[in-house]
Design a protein around this motif. Structure first.
Motif, mmCIF file in Angstrom:
data_model
loop_
_atom_site.group_PDB
_atom_site.id
_atom_site.type_symbol
_atom_site.label_atom_id
_atom_site.label_comp_id
_atom_site.label_asym_id
_atom_site.label_seq_id
_atom_site.Cartn_x
_atom_site.Cartn_y
_atom_site.Cartn_z
ATOM 1 N N GLU A 147 0.822 -1.203 0.000
ATOM 2 C CA GLU A 147 0.000 0.000 0.000
ATOM 3 C C GLU A 147 0.855 1.251 0.000
ATOM 4 O O GLU A 147 0.607 2.214 -0.733
ATOM 5 C CB GLU A 147 -0.913 0.000 1.220
ATOM 6 N N LYS A 148 1.877 1.198 0.812
ATOM 7 C CA LYS A 148 2.755 2.365 0.909
ATOM 8 C C LYS A 148 3.425 2.632 -0.430
ATOM 9 O O LYS A 148 3.440 3.766 -0.921
ATOM 10 C CB LYS A 148 3.798 2.105 1.994
ATOM 11 N N ASP A 152 1.109 4.022 -2.933
ATOM 12 C CA ASP A 152 0.846 5.442 -2.717
ATOM 13 C C ASP A 152 2.005 6.305 -3.191
ATOM 14 O O ASP A 152 1.816 7.383 -3.737
ATOM 15 C CB ASP A 152 0.590 5.704 -1.233
ATOM 16 N N MET A 153 3.203 5.778 -2.955
ATOM 17 C CA MET A 153 4.366 6.602 -3.277
ATOM 18 C C MET A 153 4.725 6.537 -4.755
ATOM 19 O O MET A 153 5.034 7.542 -5.371
ATOM 20 C CB MET A 153 5.552 6.145 -2.426
ATOM 21 N N TYR A 154 4.717 5.319 -5.311
ATOM 22 C CA TYR A 154 5.247 5.161 -6.669
ATOM 23 C C TYR A 154 4.267 4.520 -7.648
ATOM 24 O O TYR A 154 4.652 4.166 -8.753
ATOM 25 C CB TYR A 154 6.526 4.319 -6.617
ATOM 26 N N ALA A 202 -3.642 3.470 5.513
ATOM 27 C CA ALA A 202 -3.073 4.451 6.433
ATOM 28 C C ALA A 202 -3.315 5.877 5.968
ATOM 29 O O ALA A 202 -3.694 6.741 6.758
ATOM 30 C CB ALA A 202 -1.573 4.200 6.559
ATOM 31 N N ARG A 203 -3.139 6.082 4.688
ATOM 32 C CA ARG A 203 -3.274 7.456 4.229
ATOM 33 C C ARG A 203 -4.698 7.954 4.407
ATOM 34 O O ARG A 203 -4.931 9.041 4.922
ATOM 35 C CB ARG A 203 -2.877 7.548 2.760
#
Lengths: 709, 468
Positions: free
Chosen positions: A158-159, A162-164, A189-190
């Protein structure tokens, strides 16, 4: 050499946290021995990865991580090498190793573009190894680590997305697949963070809106309210001033004694409020015993004080808080002036309160005084009405006469509950009563005489009280076991009045009566002491007996015909008989007699029947005998001897037959047969024997069933 | 490429050659398209895809939830700025809510070859529906005895309008759209028919592949199949001379067993058998031919564009290239192939018949059709890929998978020019790095549980912090 460099790398990594110098040095060193460097780097990377993934911990060691990152950062080949090493580790058949290598991958993925571009093409395999989303490729043991690995992997995916995600489509697709098709639960989380932020903002905005509304209303209403408060303050001041004047008058008197020297201090302070406060204190002391117009003054002061504390001060505080919290965009000026004003006002109010309190008016005193004023008394009177029956009150009034209010007061002073308690407990009440005055004593005694003695019950617990009681609304003893518990829930008094708590429950309890003993005479000379209700199992129905155990047969012959009437005449009987137990005995006696008579009658009938039956049997027997005799004469044509012996036999058999009847005859039969067979047991005369046997049998048949041919 | 252009200018090479070369290059470089997304509306796996041949614009997709959707591949509906991709939303979608709509999985979709006014769908609910595209209603419905695995319309037919339907029944049925009834029942297979394809060279010729491993060629004007492909016959050799008319030569049967049968059927005069031979209908002779093309179900059939060859994929993890004329296996070995499961798939063939796209489990493998070399493995799906479809005119491929996605595969975008890069990254890199290192410091200070800041999108650049 590799070892030494590894040590250096670690040290550099450790230093790297402090500043940039360390990594710069490392780079320089790397440039110096570039040729052998790559091979060494790879070895060192392998060492680092091995050591990092071999730990049983759930986090990476900071030092080795820093060293690892520093090493990877140096060149692209190192990134390649690191990727290969980590990917190999990820393929290991142990979730812990996979977990740690996943953490390392996360570190590199978020930093190196090359690493991302290496990982993304094999992302499906990566997911297979870390998330284990396909059932035919489950995550390896240990299980709890496998669960952790999956959770972490999902979090990381997920992270990364979101980032890439915007740069790497496979990432995006993987995320969507896991989320939408396989429905894995992402921590999100976001979104949660943004949601929380949004909620906070919303809440702030709403409170701000409310505050603004309050502010505008305050702005419009303020002059009025201010005037009101000011007028109250004025009044207080005036009251205090009057009191002070009076006190001064008193002082004059005291001054004559050369007692007081406070006048100078008043002058020195100059503050009017303080002075008046001081004056008030003195006043209170001096005026406490006074009555008349002073009391009226104090009353107004008290009222004003109450108004001040309960309304003005509270509202002032409220305004203050709104003004302090409100965020006026354009009206900052207005807010400031208003705030200053309100602070001023509040200070004034607080001062006035101090003055009043200095004057001896306190909240508690005010309350007690007001209670004593009269309205509270009336309420208690009403309760008393409920409590004591009307007749009791009227009696009381008659008894006490003119001194009514003074007498009633002690009754009404204790709370209603206490009253009931006293009434119930009786003796305690007497003890209490002894402590009190004479009039009281007599009154209580009278009341106690009147009061019924009741069994304690819930309805007495809250007799006449108007209070609401807390409700146990959860039904369980465990705290919060089934959800929220509202401790403040109460059942209001009017609801309670309807409920079962106010009802008096009365349970049936049978009266205790003594069961009389049987008293039948026993063989050993005593009397039967069994106590049965109606019937002794050994001596029959329980009937009245005298001291020796003989049944008392009271007018038995006379009563028997009256049995049918007895139900009608019970009243007369009871009235005529000396006591109730006697009557019962008589009745029992009568019943017993009737039963006895019935029994006798039944016996007689039975005997009659028996005799009839006997006679019939006798007749039948005689008939049988006659028949048998005739048959015997008819069939026995064989020998004369037998014919002669017939009479003897008949004479002999006469008594036998009388004794045994048909059965005896049947029993005798085989002996004759035996005799005949013994005599005729020869081959020569077999035929004759056969015919004779047949004849004999026929005869026997005739003999055995005499009345059937 | 520049050399080619130069040569073209000089007239050294033909103009169509350069275009072919460019197209071929593009096809060889297919990869997951980063600038084109088809937003699948299906709630389950995609079973079948087809781009219409008339315009080359509308992509039809049939899914396991019984829905059929259509996408415009030419014009994007929206642009997603974060992913920098054009999103193609569906033009329409029909599902079981429509009257007579499919209840169960749609296994096969096909456009009407003449225009996009009609399309045909076959479904596991045993129906074949003919839809009107304009009012999205079922115009015709054919009832089949079993699940429908495959439907096919001839692309070149001018004299008939037949839908060939392969179903769980062993008989292949031909349904006439003109009359709305079933006109032919082709008997010969002994198991469910998974693949049905019309020939691209003859409008009367139909190829069918069945679960019994047989591939049969039918001439719909005649009874029975005229050819049964045998995996053992691979010697093409000399083409047999065209014989004079005779019942035997009319139904050339390859297998020895059937020859014997034929002999028996037509009577062997030399043997002088007394009993009159049982005469079998010439069409039924091939029904006795048990030759197999695969050691397992035939999952897909695909004729090459010139109509000379036929590609077949079997559940025995083999893909074979057959010579249509002789019915021989060309023995091209497609390496590292893995196909499994008895379900119909859809193969893709490039417009110039040079590249074969075969969906294996989660990837699509690209082979050179003639040599069998594995050129590429296209991975992007996260579940089994069920079908792939090549755009007839452009170098683009669409693939549908059980993960409910339709992915677009296209040549890589032209390399970005420096100006664009400047636009993308106006802030000097050093500053960005500093910014991110600052952010990382902050998040580290906060601890492991990071706030929303950690999840913000980032530029695709190296972001080493200075402390690393």
């Amino acid at each position: 050499m590799g070892r030494r460099q590894f040590g250096n790398g670690g040290a550099d990594g450790g230093l790297a946290g402090g500043g940039t110098g360390g990594s710069g040095k490392v780079r320089k060193k790397n440039d110096e021995n570039e040729l052998g460097g790559e091979y060494d780097d790879r070895n060192r990377l392998a060492d680092l990865v091995d050591s990092a993934t071999n730990s049983p911990l759930l986090t990476l060691d900071d030092r080795s991580l820093a060293a690892f990152k520093a090493l990877v950062r140096r060149s692209e080949t190192n990134v390649h090498a690191a990727f290969e090493l980590l990917y190999d580790k990820l393929k290991k058949n142990n979730s812990q190793v996979r977990y740690l290598s996943l953490l390392l991958m996360d570190e590199l993925f978020t930093r190196s573009k090359l690493f991302r571009s290496l990982l993304v093409p094999v992302f499906e395999n990566f997911l297979l190894l870390s998330v284990g989303f396909r059932s035919d490729y489950p995550l390896p043991p240990p299980e709890e680590r496998a669960a952790l690995l999956r959770k972490k992997a999902i979090e990381i995916v997920e992270k990364w997305n979101d980032m890439y995600g915007q740069h790497y489509k496979p990432l995006r697709l993987a995320y969507e697949y896991l989320k939408k098709t396989l429905r894995f639960e992402f921590p999100n989380a976001r979104e949660t963070a943004t949601l929380a932020q949004q909620q906070r903002k919303e809440r702030e905005r709403r409170t701000q809106e409310l505050l603004k509304k309050k502010f505008t209303s305050l702005k419009s209403e303020y002059p009025e309210l201010r005037a009101e408060i000011h007028s109250t303050l004025e009044q207080i001041n005036e009251c205090v001033a009057i009191l002070a004047e009076k006190k001064n008058g008193g002082d004059d008197q005291q001054e004559q004694f050369g007692f007081d020297s406070d006048e100078d201090e008043f002058e020195e302070y100059g503050a009017r409020n303080l002075r008046s406060a001081r004056g008030e204190v003195e006043e209170q002391e001096t005026l406490a015993y006074e009555t008349g117009e002073n009391a009226a003054l104090f009353d107004t002061l008290r009222d004003l004080y109450r108004l001040l504390t309960s309304r003005h001060l509270v509202s002032a505080q409220e305004w203050l808080s709104t003004l302090m919290r409100v965020d006026p965009e354009e009206e900052r000026q207005a807010r400031d002036t208003l705030l200053r004003d309100v602070i001023d006002l509040r200070n004034k109010v607080v001062k006035a309160r101090e003055v009043c309190e200095g004057a001896g008016i306190e909240r508690t005193e005010g309350a007690s005084k007001s209670a004593a004023d009269g309205d509270a008394e009336e309420i208690i009177w009403e309760e008393g009405d409920v409590l004591i029956s009307n007749s009791a009150i009227s009696e009381l009034i008659e008894a006490s006469g003119a001194a009514e209010p003074t007498e009633v007061k002690p009754v009404s002073e204790p709370t209603a509950e206490a009253n009931t308690m006293e009434l119930e407990k009786g003796k305690q009440a007497v003890i209490n009563k002894a402590d009190e005055t004479e009039e009281d004593n007599s009154l209580k005694a009278q009341l106690l005489k009147q009061a019924p003695l009741l069994k304690w019950g819930q309805f007495l617990e809250r007799w006449g009280s108007d209070r609401a009681i807390p409700a146990n609304n959860r039904g369980l003893e465990f705290e919060n076991h089934w959800g929220k518990v509202d401790y403040d829930v109460t059942i209001p008094a009017e609801k309670l009045a309807e409920s079962s708590l106010n009802l008096r429950a009365v349970y049936y309890s049978a009266e205790k009566t003594e069961i009389p003993p049987c008293l039948a005479p026993l063989r050993n000379g005593g009397l039967c002491q069994r106590r049965d209700l109606k019937r002794c199992p050994f001596h029959g129905p329980i009937i009245p007996r005298d001291s020796t155990g003989k049944p008392l047969e009271l007018e038995k012959p006379a009563k028997l015909p009256e049995v049918s009437k007895s139900s009608e005449n019970t009243d007369e009987l009871t009235s005529t008989l000396p006591s109730e137990p006697k009557h019962e005995e008589l009745v029992q006696q009568a019943i017993a007699n009737v039963r006895q008579k019935d029994e006798e009658f039944r016996k007689k009938v039975l005997e009659d029947k028996k005799s009839v039956r006997r006679e019939r049997a006798k007749r039948a027997r005689e008939h049988n005998e006659a028949c048998l005799r005739a048959a015997a004469i008819g069939t026995t044509s064989e020998g004369l001897a037998e014919a002669f012996g017939q009479d003897v036999m008949a004479a002999e058999s006469q008594p036998k037959k009388r004794r045994g009847g048909l059965a005896a005859l049947l029993r005798k039969k085989p002996t004759v047969k035996d005799r005949l067979s013994r005599r005729l047991l020869s081959g020569r005369v077999r035929d004759a024997t056969a015919t004779q046997l047949a004849r004999d049998e026929q005869a026997a048949y005739r003999e055995s069933f005499p009345n059937q041919w | 490429m520049w050399f080619d252009l130069k040569a073209r200018e000089l007239g050294a090479i033909r103009p169509e050659r350069i275009s072919r070369k460019v197209a071929s290059d593009r096809l060889h470089n297919l990869e997951l398209s980063s600038s084109k997304d088809i937003l699948s509306v299906h709630d389950s796996g995609i079973n079948s895809l087809q781009v219409d041949k008339t315009e080359g614009r509308y992509l039809l997709s049939g899914a396991s939830d019984g829905s059929v959707a259509c996408y415009d591949t030419l014009h994007a509906s929206t642009f997603d700025p974060t992913a920098r991709s054009y999103q193609h939303k569906h033009v329409f979608k029909v599902d079981k809510r429509v009257r007579k709509g499919h209840k169960y999985a749609v296994s096969s979709v096909q456009w009407y070859p003449v225009d996009t006014g009609l399309f045909v769908t076959g479904s596991f609910d045993t129906h074949v529906n003919v839809w009107d595209t304009n009012n999205l209603q079922v115009e015709l419905q054919y009832d089949m005895p079993g699940r429908v695995y495959s439907v096919s319309l001839s692309q070149i037919a001018t004299s008939h309008l037949l839908i060939a339907v392969g179903s769980a029944d062993s008989m292949v049925r031909l349904c006439d759209i003109a009359t709305g009834a079933c006109t032919h029942t082709l008997v010969g297979h002994r198991d469910a028919v998974l693949a049905v394809q019309w020939s691209v060279s003859s409008e009367w010729t139909l190829y069918t592949g069945s679960c019994d491993g047989a591939i049969r060629f039918w001439d719909i004007r005649r009874a029975g199949s005229y050819k049964v492909l045998d995996q053992d016959s691979s010697q093409m050799g000399r083409r047999p001379p065209v014989p004079k008319y005779s019942p035997e030569s009319e139904w050339p049967v390859t297998s020895r067993t059937s020859k014997k049968l034929l002999k028996k059927a037509f009577g062997d005069k030399k043997s002088g058998m007394s009993t009159p031979p049982k005469r079998v209908h010439p069409g039924m002779a091939s029904a006795q031919n048990y030759a197999t093309a695969h050691n397992g179900a035939v999952k897909a059939l695909l004729p090459t564009n010139d109509g000379h060859f036929l590609v077949s994929a079997g559940a025995d993890s083999r893909v074979k290239l057959w010579d249509v004329e002789s019915g021989c296996d060309t023995l091209v070995n497609y390496e590292r192939m893995r196909l499994s499961g008895n379900r119909a798939t859809q193969l893709g063939l490039s417009p110039d018949s040079s590249l074969l796209f075969i969906p294996t489990s989660t990837a699509i493998k690209v082979y050179n059709l003639w040599t069998g070399l594995l050129l590429k493995t296209l991975g992007g799906h996260y579940d089994d890929v069920n079908c792939c479809e090549l755009h007839p005119y452009e170098q683009e491929m669409y693939s549908g998978s059980s993960d409910r996605k339709i992915l677009v595969w296209s040549p890589p975008p032209p390399p970005q020019i420096d100006e664009d890069r400047e636009e993308v990254c106006p802030v000097p890199r050093r500053l960005i790095v500093n910014f991110w290192s600052h952010m990382i410091c902050q998040t580290k200070a906060k601890g492991a549980s990071a706030g929303a800041g950690e999840f913000s999108a980032r530029l695709d650049v190296d972001s080493w912090s200075d402390e690393d």
